[in-house]
Motif scaffolding. Structure first.
Motif, PDB file in Angstrom:
ATOM      1  N   UNK A 118       8.745  46.032 -35.072  1.00 57.34           N
ATOM      2  CA  UNK A 118       7.404  45.580 -35.451  1.00 57.34           C
ATOM      3  C   UNK A 118       7.118  44.214 -34.839  1.00 57.34           C
ATOM      4  N   UNK A 119       5.844  43.871 -34.762  1.00 58.58           N
ATOM      5  CA  UNK A 119       5.447  42.574 -34.199  1.00 58.58           C
ATOM      6  C   UNK A 119       6.059  41.433 -35.007  1.00 58.58           C
ATOM      7  N   UNK A 120       6.100  41.578 -36.319  1.00 65.38           N
ATOM      8  CA  UNK A 120       6.654  40.501 -37.153  1.00 65.38           C
ATOM      9  C   UNK A 120       8.141  40.312 -36.894  1.00 65.38           C
ATOM     10  N   UNK A 121       8.866  41.421 -36.713  1.00 65.04           N
ATOM     11  CA  UNK A 121      10.300  41.305 -36.395  1.00 65.04           C
ATOM     12  C   UNK A 121      10.516  40.662 -35.025  1.00 65.04           C
ATOM     13  N   UNK A 122       9.668  41.037 -34.059  1.00 66.00           N
ATOM     14  CA  UNK A 122       9.804  40.429 -32.720  1.00 66.00           C
ATOM     15  C   UNK A 122       9.496  38.938 -32.778  1.00 66.00           C
ATOM     16  N   UNK A 123       8.494  38.544 -33.568  1.00 67.45           N
ATOM     17  CA  UNK A 123       8.186  37.112 -33.715  1.00 67.45           C
ATOM     18  C   UNK A 123       9.365  36.371 -34.344  1.00 67.45           C
ATOM     19  N   UNK A 124       9.957  36.972 -35.360  1.00 66.91           N
ATOM     20  CA  UNK A 124      11.102  36.340 -36.027  1.00 66.91           C
ATOM     21  C   UNK A 124      12.255  36.145 -35.047  1.00 66.91           C
ATOM     22  N   UNK A 125      12.509  37.167 -34.226  1.00 70.05           N
ATOM     23  CA  UNK A 125      13.617  37.102 -33.271  1.00 70.05           C
ATOM     24  C   UNK A 125      13.360  36.132 -32.134  1.00 70.05           C
ATOM     25  N   UNK A 126      12.229  36.293 -31.456  1.00 65.70           N
ATOM     26  CA  UNK A 126      12.013  35.606 -30.176  1.00 65.70           C
ATOM     27  C   UNK A 126      11.298  34.263 -30.291  1.00 65.70           C
ATOM     28  N   UNK A 127      10.470  34.100 -31.290  1.00 69.69           N
ATOM     29  CA  UNK A 127       9.734  32.843 -31.414  1.00 69.69           C
ATOM     30  C   UNK A 127      10.370  31.901 -32.428  1.00 69.69           C
ATOM     31  N   UNK A 129      13.583  32.421 -33.566  1.00 67.93           N
ATOM     32  CA  UNK A 129      15.016  32.360 -33.305  1.00 67.93           C
ATOM     33  C   UNK A 129      15.875  32.748 -34.486  1.00 67.93           C
ATOM     34  N   UNK A 130      15.345  33.580 -35.393  1.00 63.65           N
ATOM     35  CA  UNK A 130      16.083  34.017 -36.571  1.00 63.65           C
ATOM     36  C   UNK A 130      16.268  35.532 -36.513  1.00 63.65           C
ATOM     37  N   UNK A 131      17.261  36.034 -37.265  1.00 60.76           N
ATOM     38  CA  UNK A 131      17.553  37.458 -37.283  1.00 60.76           C
ATOM     39  C   UNK A 131      16.849  38.118 -38.469  1.00 60.76           C
ATOM     40  N   UNK A 132      15.940  39.053 -38.218  1.00 56.77           N
ATOM     41  CA  UNK A 132      15.270  39.733 -39.328  1.00 56.77           C
ATOM     42  C   UNK A 132      16.237  40.667 -40.054  1.00 56.77           C
ATOM     43  N   UNK A 133      15.889  41.010 -41.278  1.00 58.88           N
ATOM     44  CA  UNK A 133      16.751  41.898 -42.062  1.00 58.88           C
ATOM     45  C   UNK A 133      16.693  43.324 -41.504  1.00 58.88           C
ATOM     46  N   UNK A 134      17.815  44.025 -41.641  1.00 56.20           N
ATOM     47  CA  UNK A 134      17.859  45.408 -41.181  1.00 56.20           C
ATOM     48  C   UNK A 134      19.052  45.640 -40.275  1.00 56.20           C
ATOM     49  N   UNK A 135      19.718  46.784 -40.460  1.00 55.52           N
ATOM     50  CA  UNK A 135      20.896  47.103 -39.664  1.00 55.52           C
ATOM     51  C   UNK A 135      20.547  47.317 -38.197  1.00 55.52           C
ATOM     52  N   UNK A 139      22.040  45.311 -35.129  1.00 58.36           N
ATOM     53  CA  UNK A 139      22.733  46.029 -34.061  1.00 58.36           C
ATOM     54  C   UNK A 139      22.203  45.661 -32.692  1.00 58.36           C
ATOM     55  N   UNK A 140      20.884  45.510 -32.578  1.00 54.81           N
ATOM     56  CA  UNK A 140      20.292  45.090 -31.299  1.00 54.81           C
ATOM     57  C   UNK A 140      20.767  43.696 -30.900  1.00 54.81           C
TER      58      UNK A 140
END
Length: 387
Positions: A118-127, A129-135, A139-140
């Protein structure tokens, strides 16, 4: 100011890489090397475009960032295959192609995995710099970490394999040519080392950004070095002179023993006769004075099969064709250096060398001193004959 400069340098790098893709398609690069060269420029264009994407569309950047992974994996593979294309080594087998594409395809799979978030997960990861919840997300992230570690190792392996391929190419050239300057591809060694330096500088910049406020090396310097790399690669791609004689990868090994020699019917007496013919061609005809002299020309001149001449040189005389001809040229240059004030470059050309640097290397290998030093020694001996 720094961010504006980085954006400008990023735009320049992308523009140069796109220009390089056009050069790869329409320039003098051999057909066997055009595809890998285009991939090199394509990968660099993608890797250099990140600041532009982040500036003009953060939403697009969320999809752009994962795409850097397969591009990163493509780059060392493309450089290796570019060197293979320039040295006219036969293309990889299907097993080789699958091996080369394993990591880029793994990177592509991870990229598609990130795109499915999702866009929110991508924002959390790439902008953020945090790891969103979820296996799946975890894994990614783990797969990305492992792939980057594998990239560090495989990139070094591919770059070292490229340098080894170029060394073997030069060895084979010396079995066929008396002057190899137009074909030796030393500039490509420089680009391989330059790329290693560029990746090292990038790693230092990333570390300095993540481990503390002290800046080891700025991002603008990274892009400046990239621009230099691209400019020189484009320049050499436009001026490259492909080898005019195809050289098979297994034609002559680095030990000087060709697989052909094991099956050769060349007898000891035949080898002695060919040795005499070669020596006569050098002493009486001075074939070495021809700067375009090749093994094929010499073989035709003495009317002996080319593989027999090559075997005789390597096995009986104990020299490559290049070193044997260079020996005669050096010997011819000695009296000219000792008895005249002719420029050393002119003497090099007169005895058959086509470059001053090649003459210097050959002369020092033969005599242990440079042509200039040899001339000075002879001048001193002339002035003081009793010494």
């Amino acid at each position: 100011m720094e961010s504006q400069l980085v954006i400008i340098l990023s735009a320049m790098s992308v523009a140069m890489a796109v220009t390089g893709m056009l050069v790869a398609h329409r320039g003098p690069t051999p057909k066997t090397a055009r595809g890998p060269l285009a991939i090199i420029f394509f990968s660099l264009a993608g890797l250099c475009g990140l600041p532009l994407t982040l500036t003009f569309s953060q939403t697009l950047a969320l999809f752009y960032l994962p795409a850097l992974l397969p591009l990163l994996f493509l780059l060392p593979v493309a450089i290796y295959n570019y060197a293979k294309g320039l040295t006219e080594v036969p293309t990889s087998s299907s097993d080789g192609v699958r091996r080369d594409m394993a990591l880029p395809l793994a990177g592509l799979a991870v990229m598609l995995g990130y795109w499915s978030l999702s866009i929110s997960d991508k924002r959390t990861l790439f902008l953020q710099g945090e790891l969103p919840t979820g296996a799946f997300q975890a894994g990614l992230a783990l797969m990305t970490f492992l792939l980057v570690l594998m990239w560090c190792v495989t990139s070094l392996v591919y770059l070292l394999a490229t340098l080894r391929l170029l060394r073997q190419h030069r060895y084979r050239l010396k079995q066929l040519y008396s002057n190899t300057d137009a074909y030796d591809l030393y500039w490509l060694d420089g680009h391989v080392f330059g790329l290693i330096g560029l990746w090292t500088a990038t790693a230092m910049a990333i570390l300095s950004d993540n481990l503390g406020p002290a800046t080891l090396i700025s991002t603008s310097v990274i892009y400046g070095l990239t621009i230099i790399f691209l400019l020189t690669l484009i320049g050499y791609s436009l001026t490259i002179v492909p080898s005019s004689v195809p050289i098979a990868a297994d034609d002559i090994s680095e030990t000087g023993a060709s697989p052909k020699y094991a099956r050769s019917a060349l007898s000891t007496d035949q080898a002695k006769r060919i040795t005499g013919k070669i020596d006569k061609a050098m002493r009486e005809t001075a074939c070495y004075l021809d700067p375009q002299l090749t093994l094929a020309k010499l073989s035709q001149h003495i009317q002996a099969p080319q593989n027999h001449v090559s075997q005789t040189l390597n096995t009986n005389i104990g020299m490559s064709f290049f070193d044997y001809v260079a020996h005669w040229r050096v010997e011819a240059s000695k009296p000219l250096l000792a008895s005249s004030q002719t420029a050393i470059h002119d003497i090099a050309l007169e005895v058959g060398f086509n470059a001053r640097s090649t003459f210097y290397k050959a002369f020092k290998r033969e005599t242990g001193m440079t042509p200039r030093a040899y001339r000075l020694v002879n001048i001193e001996n002339t002035k003081n004959p009793e010494m």
